[in-house]
Design a protein around this motif. Sequence first.
Motif, PDB file in Angstrom:
ATOM      1  N   THR A 149      27.941  24.387  22.139  1.00 24.17           N
ATOM      2  CA  THR A 149      27.002  23.913  21.117  1.00 24.17           C
ATOM      3  C   THR A 149      25.705  23.337  21.671  1.00 24.17           C
ATOM      4  O   THR A 149      24.966  22.680  20.942  1.00 24.17           O
ATOM      5  N   GLY A 150      25.404  23.556  22.948  1.00 23.44           N
ATOM      6  CA  GLY A 150      24.143  23.061  23.494  1.00 23.44           C
ATOM      7  C   GLY A 150      22.969  23.840  22.926  1.00 23.44           C
ATOM      8  O   GLY A 150      22.991  25.072  22.876  1.00 23.44           O
ATOM      9  N   LEU A 151      21.951  23.113  22.474  1.00 23.62           N
ATOM     10  CA  LEU A 151      20.757  23.742  21.902  1.00 23.62           C
ATOM     11  C   LEU A 151      19.506  23.164  22.545  1.00 23.62           C
ATOM     12  O   LEU A 151      19.238  21.961  22.444  1.00 23.62           O
ATOM     13  N   ALA A 152      18.744  24.019  23.195  1.00 25.25           N
ATOM     14  CA  ALA A 152      17.444  23.613  23.728  1.00 25.25           C
ATOM     15  C   ALA A 152      16.437  23.809  22.603  1.00 25.25           C
ATOM     16  O   ALA A 152      15.976  24.917  22.345  1.00 25.25           O
ATOM     17  N   MET A 153      16.155  22.733  21.890  1.00 27.91           N
ATOM     18  CA  MET A 153      15.263  22.797  20.739  1.00 27.91           C
ATOM     19  C   MET A 153      13.836  22.491  21.194  1.00 27.91           C
ATOM     20  O   MET A 153      13.634  21.873  22.239  1.00 27.91           O
ATOM     21  N   PRO A 154      12.841  22.884  20.412  1.00 34.00           N
ATOM     22  CA  PRO A 154      11.454  22.645  20.800  1.00 34.00           C
ATOM     23  C   PRO A 154      11.125  21.172  21.075  1.00 34.00           C
ATOM     24  O   PRO A 154      10.359  20.856  21.973  1.00 34.00           O
ATOM     25  N   ALA A 155      11.722  20.259  20.314  1.00 34.81           N
ATOM     26  CA  ALA A 155      11.356  18.846  20.448  1.00 34.81           C
ATOM     27  C   ALA A 155      12.363  18.017  21.238  1.00 34.81           C
ATOM     28  O   ALA A 155      12.032  16.926  21.688  1.00 34.81           O
ATOM     29  N   ALA A 156      13.590  18.511  21.404  1.00 37.45           N
ATOM     30  CA  ALA A 156      14.616  17.773  22.141  1.00 37.45           C
ATOM     31  C   ALA A 156      15.819  18.673  22.376  1.00 37.45           C
ATOM     32  O   ALA A 156      16.076  19.582  21.599  1.00 37.45           O
ATOM     33  N   ASN A 157      16.536  18.403  23.452  1.00 33.83           N
ATOM     34  CA  ASN A 157      17.783  19.118  23.723  1.00 33.83           C
ATOM     35  C   ASN A 157      18.931  18.358  23.075  1.00 33.83           C
ATOM     36  O   ASN A 157      19.043  17.141  23.233  1.00 33.83           O
ATOM     37  N   ILE A 158      19.778  19.107  22.356  1.00 34.67           N
ATOM     38  CA  ILE A 158      20.884  18.462  21.648  1.00 34.67           C
ATOM     39  C   ILE A 158      22.172  19.253  21.864  1.00 34.67           C
ATOM     40  O   ILE A 158      22.133  20.387  22.331  1.00 34.67           O
ATOM     41  N   ALA A 159      23.281  18.641  21.520  1.00 34.42           N
ATOM     42  CA  ALA A 159      24.570  19.320  21.454  1.00 34.42           C
ATOM     43  C   ALA A 159      25.258  18.836  20.187  1.00 34.42           C
ATOM     44  O   ALA A 159      25.117  17.671  19.801  1.00 34.42           O
ATOM     45  N   ILE A 160      25.965  19.748  19.542  1.00 30.28           N
ATOM     46  CA  ILE A 160      26.600  19.417  18.266  1.00 30.28           C
ATOM     47  C   ILE A 160      28.079  19.825  18.316  1.00 30.28           C
ATOM     48  O   ILE A 160      28.507  20.735  17.610  1.00 30.28           O
TER      49      ILE A 160
END
Length: 123
Positions: free
Chosen positions: A25-36
Motif C-alpha cells: 500500500t505504499g503510495l508516492a503521492m505528489p505532496a507526500a509519501n503515504i502508506a495505507i
Amino acid sequence: ELAPRGYIAEGWLNAVRTREDAYPTGLAMPAANIAIPHTDPGFVAKPYIAVVKPAAPVTFNAMAGMGAPVPAQIVINLGIAEPGGQVEALQALMNIFMDTDAAADVLGQTTPQGMVDAIRRHF
C-alpha cells in the motif's frame, strides 16, 4: 492502542501483515509519501482510521508493484468494517495527499488531535 479500545479482533496484526505482503500500500503521492495498510473487515471490531506520523519515514513496497519502495511519511491504517468500504476511504485519502496544501496541513501537525483535525478538514 487499538486492541485495548476494542477496535480490532484477534489475529488483526497478522492479517494486516499478510495483506500488506500480498497487496502493498505504499503510495508516492505528489505532496507526500503515504502508506495505507488495512485488512479484511472480519478483523475490525468497530470502524476506525488510525494515523501514524513516524519520527522517520517507514519503507513500504509500492502499491500494485508500481515503482520503487516508498518511504512513507504518514501511515494511515484503515479499519473499515463493511466489505468494499475501503475504496471510498482510499480515494478520499489519496485526494488529500495529492493536494499540496492539504498534505502540508496534515504533515505540519505536532499533536494527535491536530492530526485528527487536519485529516477531518480535508477528508
